[in-house]
Design a protein around this motif. Structure first.
Motif, PDB file in Angstrom:
ATOM      1  N   PRO A 159      14.677  11.571  -9.161  1.00 44.17           N
ATOM      2  CA  PRO A 159      14.527  10.131  -9.422  1.00 44.17           C
ATOM      3  C   PRO A 159      13.250   9.549  -8.817  1.00 44.17           C
ATOM      4  CG  PRO A 159      16.371  10.543  -7.914  1.00 44.17           C
ATOM      5  CD  PRO A 159      15.920  11.872  -8.431  1.00 44.17           C
ATOM      6  N   SER A 160      12.881  10.005  -7.624  1.00 46.70           N
ATOM      7  CA  SER A 160      11.703   9.425  -6.948  1.00 46.70           C
ATOM      8  C   SER A 160      10.454   9.581  -7.791  1.00 46.70           C
ATOM      9  CB  SER A 160      11.455  10.105  -5.600  1.00 46.70           C
ATOM     10  OG  SER A 160      12.517   9.899  -4.728  1.00 46.70           O
ATOM     11  N   ILE A 161      10.215  10.787  -8.257  1.00 43.47           N
ATOM     12  CA  ILE A 161       8.978  11.043  -9.005  1.00 43.47           C
ATOM     13  C   ILE A 161       8.915  10.162 -10.255  1.00 43.47           C
ATOM     14  CG2 ILE A 161       7.728  12.770 -10.356  1.00 43.47           C
ATOM     15  CD1 ILE A 161       7.472  13.270  -7.404  1.00 43.47           C
ATOM     16  N   GLN A 162      10.030  10.116 -10.992  1.00 40.51           N
ATOM     17  CA  GLN A 162      10.020   9.370 -12.264  1.00 40.51           C
ATOM     18  C   GLN A 162       9.747   7.883 -12.058  1.00 40.51           C
ATOM     19  OE1 GLN A 162      13.292  10.666 -15.129  1.00 40.51           O
ATOM     20  NE2 GLN A 162      13.852  11.786 -13.281  1.00 40.51           N
ATOM     21  N   VAL A 163      10.214   7.365 -10.935  1.00 41.71           N
ATOM     22  CA  VAL A 163      10.059   5.936 -10.655  1.00 41.71           C
ATOM     23  C   VAL A 163       8.713   5.660  -9.970  1.00 41.71           C
ATOM     24  CG1 VAL A 163      11.014   4.077  -9.230  1.00 41.71           C
ATOM     25  CG2 VAL A 163      12.538   5.494 -10.625  1.00 41.71           C
ATOM     26  N   ASN A 164       8.347   6.500  -9.024  1.00 38.96           N
ATOM     27  CA  ASN A 164       7.162   6.196  -8.217  1.00 38.96           C
ATOM     28  C   ASN A 164       5.843   6.376  -8.976  1.00 38.96           C
ATOM     29  OD1 ASN A 164       8.875   5.513  -6.164  1.00 38.96           O
ATOM     30  ND2 ASN A 164       8.702   7.477  -5.096  1.00 38.96           N
ATOM     31  N   VAL A 165       5.817   7.240  -9.989  1.00 37.92           N
ATOM     32  CA  VAL A 165       4.573   7.334 -10.787  1.00 37.92           C
ATOM     33  C   VAL A 165       4.413   6.117 -11.703  1.00 37.92           C
ATOM     34  CG1 VAL A 165       4.357   9.854 -10.714  1.00 37.92           C
ATOM     35  CG2 VAL A 165       5.634   8.773 -12.597  1.00 37.92           C
ATOM     36  N   ARG A 166       5.462   5.295 -11.788  1.00 40.64           N
ATOM     37  CA  ARG A 166       5.376   4.031 -12.532  1.00 40.64           C
ATOM     38  C   ARG A 166       5.244   2.855 -11.557  1.00 40.64           C
ATOM     39  NH1 ARG A 166       7.993   5.102 -17.712  1.00 40.64           N
ATOM     40  NH2 ARG A 166       9.164   7.025 -17.531  1.00 40.64           N
ATOM     41  N   ALA A 196       8.245  27.981   1.337  1.00 38.45           N
ATOM     42  CA  ALA A 196       9.069  28.832   0.465  1.00 38.45           C
ATOM     43  C   ALA A 196      10.554  28.728   0.831  1.00 38.45           C
ATOM     44  CB  ALA A 196       8.600  30.279   0.563  1.00 38.45           C
ATOM     45  N   GLY A 197      10.843  28.329   2.070  1.00 47.93           N
ATOM     46  CA  GLY A 197      12.240  28.242   2.499  1.00 47.93           C
ATOM     47  C   GLY A 197      12.790  26.833   2.526  1.00 47.93           C
ATOM     48  N   LEU A 198      11.996  25.847   2.118  1.00 48.50           N
ATOM     49  CA  LEU A 198      12.453  24.449   2.193  1.00 48.50           C
ATOM     50  C   LEU A 198      13.277  24.072   0.965  1.00 48.50           C
ATOM     51  CD1 LEU A 198       9.306  22.521   3.518  1.00 48.50           C
ATOM     52  CD2 LEU A 198      11.328  23.231   4.813  1.00 48.50           C
ATOM     53  N   ALA A 199      14.309  23.257   1.196  1.00 48.73           N
ATOM     54  CA  ALA A 199      15.149  22.788   0.088  1.00 48.73           C
ATOM     55  C   ALA A 199      14.399  21.717  -0.711  1.00 48.73           C
ATOM     56  CB  ALA A 199      16.435  22.205   0.647  1.00 48.73           C
ATOM     57  N   VAL A 200      14.818  21.527  -1.953  1.00 52.23           N
ATOM     58  CA  VAL A 200      14.275  20.440  -2.777  1.00 52.23           C
ATOM     59  C   VAL A 200      14.777  19.120  -2.195  1.00 52.23           C
ATOM     60  CG1 VAL A 200      14.366  19.385  -5.073  1.00 52.23           C
ATOM     61  CG2 VAL A 200      14.226  21.877  -4.838  1.00 52.23           C
ATOM     62  N   PRO A 201      13.895  18.123  -1.985  1.00 54.13           N
ATOM     63  CA  PRO A 201      14.375  16.833  -1.452  1.00 54.13           C
ATOM     64  C   PRO A 201      15.452  16.237  -2.373  1.00 54.13           C
ATOM     65  CG  PRO A 201      11.970  16.892  -1.513  1.00 54.13           C
ATOM     66  CD  PRO A 201      12.450  18.124  -2.207  1.00 54.13           C
ATOM     67  N   LYS A 202      16.460  15.645  -1.735  1.00 51.63           N
ATOM     68  CA  LYS A 202      17.628  15.132  -2.475  1.00 51.63           C
ATOM     69  C   LYS A 202      17.244  14.149  -3.584  1.00 51.63           C
ATOM     70  CE  LYS A 202      20.351  12.872   0.034  1.00 51.63           C
ATOM     71  NZ  LYS A 202      20.740  12.417   1.285  1.00 51.63           N
ATOM     72  N   LEU A 237       0.851  -1.191   0.000  1.00 48.93           N
ATOM     73  CA  LEU A 237       0.000   0.000   0.000  1.00 48.93           C
ATOM     74  C   LEU A 237       0.882   1.235   0.000  1.00 48.93           C
ATOM     75  CD1 LEU A 237      -2.440  -1.184   2.837  1.00 48.93           C
ATOM     76  CD2 LEU A 237      -2.702  -1.483   0.347  1.00 48.93           C
ATOM     77  N   GLU A 238       0.733   2.061  -1.020  1.00 51.48           N
ATOM     78  CA  GLU A 238       1.457   3.331  -1.059  1.00 51.48           C
ATOM     79  C   GLU A 238       0.513   4.409  -0.533  1.00 51.48           C
ATOM     80  OE1 GLU A 238       4.557   3.572  -1.745  1.00 51.48           O
ATOM     81  OE2 GLU A 238       5.106   2.086  -3.273  1.00 51.48           O
ATOM     82  N   THR A 239       1.018   5.275   0.344  1.00 50.54           N
ATOM     83  CA  THR A 239       0.181   6.395   0.785  1.00 50.54           C
ATOM     84  C   THR A 239       0.130   7.482  -0.286  1.00 50.54           C
ATOM     85  OG1 THR A 239       2.062   7.341   1.986  1.00 50.54           O
ATOM     86  CG2 THR A 239       0.491   6.012   3.255  1.00 50.54           C
ATOM     87  N   HIS A 240       1.195   7.580  -1.104  1.00 47.86           N
ATOM     88  CA  HIS A 240       1.226   8.543  -2.216  1.00 47.86           C
ATOM     89  C   HIS A 240       2.467   8.285  -3.051  1.00 47.86           C
ATOM     90  CE1 HIS A 240       3.705  10.342   0.920  1.00 47.86           C
ATOM     91  NE2 HIS A 240       4.185  11.250   0.083  1.00 47.86           N
ATOM     92  N   ALA A 241       2.611   9.034  -4.146  1.00 54.43           N
ATOM     93  CA  ALA A 241       3.846   8.962  -4.938  1.00 54.43           C
ATOM     94  C   ALA A 241       4.879   9.806  -4.214  1.00 54.43           C
ATOM     95  CB  ALA A 241       3.607   9.488  -6.349  1.00 54.43           C
ATOM     96  N   HIS A 242       5.791   9.147  -3.535  1.00 55.58           N
ATOM     97  CA  HIS A 242       6.751   9.851  -2.677  1.00 55.58           C
ATOM     98  C   HIS A 242       7.757  10.641  -3.499  1.00 55.58           C
ATOM     99  CE1 HIS A 242       5.315   7.377   0.671  1.00 55.58           C
ATOM    100  NE2 HIS A 242       5.238   6.414  -0.227  1.00 55.58           N
ATOM    101  N   ALA A 243       8.243  11.722  -2.882  1.00 59.16           N
ATOM    102  CA  ALA A 243       9.220  12.578  -3.563  1.00 59.16           C
ATOM    103  C   ALA A 243      10.578  12.514  -2.870  1.00 59.16           C
ATOM    104  CB  ALA A 243       8.720  14.010  -3.585  1.00 59.16           C
ATOM    105  N   ASP A 244      10.696  11.658  -1.852  1.00 58.18           N
ATOM    106  CA  ASP A 244      11.944  11.639  -1.084  1.00 58.18           C
ATOM    107  C   ASP A 244      12.597  10.264  -1.043  1.00 58.18           C
ATOM    108  OD1 ASP A 244      10.211  10.279   0.590  1.00 58.18           O
ATOM    109  OD2 ASP A 244       9.732  12.105   1.691  1.00 58.18           O
ATOM    110  N   HIS A 245      11.938   9.269  -1.591  1.00 65.72           N
ATOM    111  CA  HIS A 245      12.546   7.936  -1.705  1.00 65.72           C
ATOM    112  C   HIS A 245      11.892   7.194  -2.857  1.00 65.72           C
ATOM    113  CE1 HIS A 245       8.956   6.907   0.729  1.00 65.72           C
ATOM    114  NE2 HIS A 245       8.998   5.779   0.057  1.00 65.72           N
ATOM    115  N   LEU A 246      12.614   6.196  -3.361  1.00 64.61           N
ATOM    116  CA  LEU A 246      12.061   5.350  -4.413  1.00 64.61           C
ATOM    117  C   LEU A 246      11.347   4.178  -3.739  1.00 64.61           C
ATOM    118  CD1 LEU A 246      14.417   7.018  -5.718  1.00 64.61           C
ATOM    119  CD2 LEU A 246      14.684   5.135  -7.327  1.00 64.61           C
TER     120      LEU A 246
END
Ligand SMILES: [Fe+2]
Length: 289
Positions: free
Chosen positions: A258-265, A248-254, A68-77
């Motif tokens: 890669p996470s987005i490209q993989v997790n939406v698949r 507005a002050g948060l860094a882009v997750p490392k 079960l995925e809670t969402h398409a994560h942006a911080d891990h694959l």
């Protein structure tokens, strides 16, 4: 009613908590948000973390039937495909993953990406129910961090995904494409109308300032009393102003790209090129003064 047995697995490199949730009587389990071990510098990936979860399930004699995925994560694959390959488990995510796929397909020029959610095995709508053995799971659509976020409610336990963090740390960011602070506030308030004693299991922990250990479990009552972002009395307008200023002050997750490209698949790498190697893309933008 059977009580869910819950084991947490914390991945320090990505601050992510994966869970194994079982009906111990039936010997059936679900894995929530498994992490693929991925080294960005080298492109090397392995499944050490997911292996630990599988080993634990095997020791207990539990059969893993779903991821079960809670969402398409942006911080891990996601390690969902590995668990599916090893166990035959199906992979589920929110039906609004289609919106997320539609948003990111052009960002990475992923012309081969389907935007109908069919890379996943099951797409959940708000209020849908399914079972882990004899445990009934209620799906709650809790958008805001992304359009597709889900929380999974199993008895008195709710796996909240990226909505709430521990009370001393607050809430998830709402500035990714398709995210919205006002929507996040409303989703969180839906969670906070559950009974006070409801146990909430976080998707992440970052150790709030002054705390020296990782924690990932709280209750609705604790959040209502003590959440630094959404305790009782914080209005929707206050929250939106705070969240937007903070984001507005948060860094882009490392591992965002890669996470987005993989997790939406559903956790799969893009198809291999003619040389047998799979590649991920980095959109480059040359800023001029
Ligand atoms: Fe997230």
């Amino acid at each position: 009613m059977t009580t869910p047995q819950i084991e947490a697995f914390f991945d320090e490199p990505t601050n992510t908590v994966s869970y194994l949730v079982a009906d111990p009587i039936q010997g059936v389990a679900a894995v929530i948000d498994p992490v693929l071990d991925f080294d960005l510098a080298s492109g090397d990936a392995d499944n050490r973390s997911a292996e630990r979860i599988l080993a634990h399930a095997e020791e207990q004699g539990w059969r893993i039937e779903m991821v079960l995925e809670t969402h398409a994560h942006a911080d891990h694959l996601s390690a969902a495909p590995f668990i599916k390959a090893k166990t035959g488990a199906w992979i589920g995510i929110g039906a609004h993953i289609r919106d997320v796929q539609r948003i990111f397909r052009p960002v990475f020029a992923m012309t081969d990406l389907k935007t109908d959610g069919s890379d996943f095995d099951r797409l959940f709508e708000d209020g849908e129910r399914f079972a882990i053995g004899n445990l009934s799971v209620e799906v709650m659509h809790v958008p805001g961090h992304t359009p597709a976020d889900l929380a999974y409610r199993i008895g008195d336990a709710v796996f909240v995904g990226d909505t709430l963090f521990m009370p001393d740390y607050g809430t998830a960011r709402a500035d990714f494409p398709g995210g919205d602070a006002r929507t996040l506030y409303r989703s969180i308030h839906r969670l906070l109308t559950l009974p006070d004693e409801t146990r909430l299991f976080m998707c992440h922990d970052y150790k709030a300032p002054g705390r020296d250990d990782y924690r990932w479990q709280s209750t609705v009552g604790e959040q209502r009393r003590a959440s630094v972002h959404v305790h009782e009395g914080v209005s929707e307008e206050d929250f939106v102003a705070m969240r937007e200023a903070r984001d507005a002050g948060l860094a882009v997750p490392k591992l965002l790209l890669p996470s987005i490209q993989v997790n939406v698949r559903a956790g799969r790498f893009p198809a291999a090129e003619a040389n047998g190697v799979s590649y991920l893309r980095i959109p480059v933008k040359l800023r001029t003064a």
